[in-house]
Design a protein around this motif. Sequence first.
Motif: not given
Length: 286
Positions: A179-191, A199-202, A279-286
Motif C-alpha cells: 500500500k505504501q508503494m502505491i501511495d508513493d506512486a500517486m504522490e509522484a503523479k498527482p491528479h 494521484g495516478i498509480a498505474l 488509486f487512479i488508473l489512466s488508460v491512454s491510446a497507443e
Amino acid sequence: MLVKLQLAAVVAALMLHQVSSSSSAPSSSSKKTAASSYAPVGFVPPASPTVVSSFRPKQQSGWPSAANHPARVRSQIARSVESQLFGRKKGGGVKTNKSSATSTSAPVTRNGKIQIKMLETVPRIGQAGDIIFVSSAVFQNQLQRQQKARLISAEEVAQIEKEKEADNQAQLEAAMATKQMIDDAMEAKPHDNEHSVCGIALEMKRRAGPEGSLFGGISPKMVMDALALTFPEGSWDGKQVKLTSVKDMDGQDVKKKDIKHLGDYLMSVSLGRDVEASFILSVSAE
C-alpha cells in the motif's frame, strides 16, 4: 515159576491201567472250582463310532445376534477410542496414536468429541488443514481408516496457532508495504479530482477506436497483472488479493469491472489482512 511170573505181569498191567485212568479223569472238586471261575456274561452292544470332521458351522451374522448388537458395538467403539487416547504403555506414559506421530499427549476432547486435523478435504466435514471436533465414530470408521485425518494434541494446536499468528503478521506487514508503494506512486503523479484519491498509480496503453472505444477492453486480471509488473516488490499472492471496485471519474461503477473506453478510473484493490488501497488508473491510446 513161569505161572508166577505171568500173574505178576498181569497184576502190574492192571495197576498201571488204574493209575493212568485216575490221572486222566478230573476230580469232582476240580470240576466245581473250574465251573465257579467262569461267571456268565450278558450281551454288550458295540460302542457307536466317533465321527471326526474339520467342518464347523459358520456363525451367521445378522440381527439380533449378540455379536453385533448396537449396545455392544457402541461399547466396543468407546473402548477402542479410549484405548487409543488414554491407553498406557508397559513402561508407563500415555500411548498415542500412530497417525499423530508428532503428538506429545492425548488429543483434546470436548462434549464427547475428539479434536482432529484434516489431511484431505471431505465434503460436509472439513477442508484440508482444518482443526475440528468430530465424533469418535466418524473419525474411527471414516476419516482414520481412509487416512484423511489424524488426531491432534493441545500442544500441536498451540504451536499451529503461534505459527499462524506469525504468518498473519508477516502478511499484514507485506500488505502495508505494498500500500505504501502505491501511495508513493500517486504522490509522484498527482491528479486533480473531487475524490479522495490523490494521484495516478498505474498507467496502461491500449489500442482504441476514433471514439475512444478499446479493442478488447481491460479485465480485472489485466489490471492485477499490470500492478504486479509495476510494483514487483509488492505482495500480490493470495486469495484475498483482488480488485474490488472499478468506477469512472463520475463515481459510477463500471459494469463487470471491465473497462471499455479510454480515460481515468478510480480503482480499489484488496491487499489482504483488511488492507485496501485506492488509486487512479489512466488508460491512454497507443
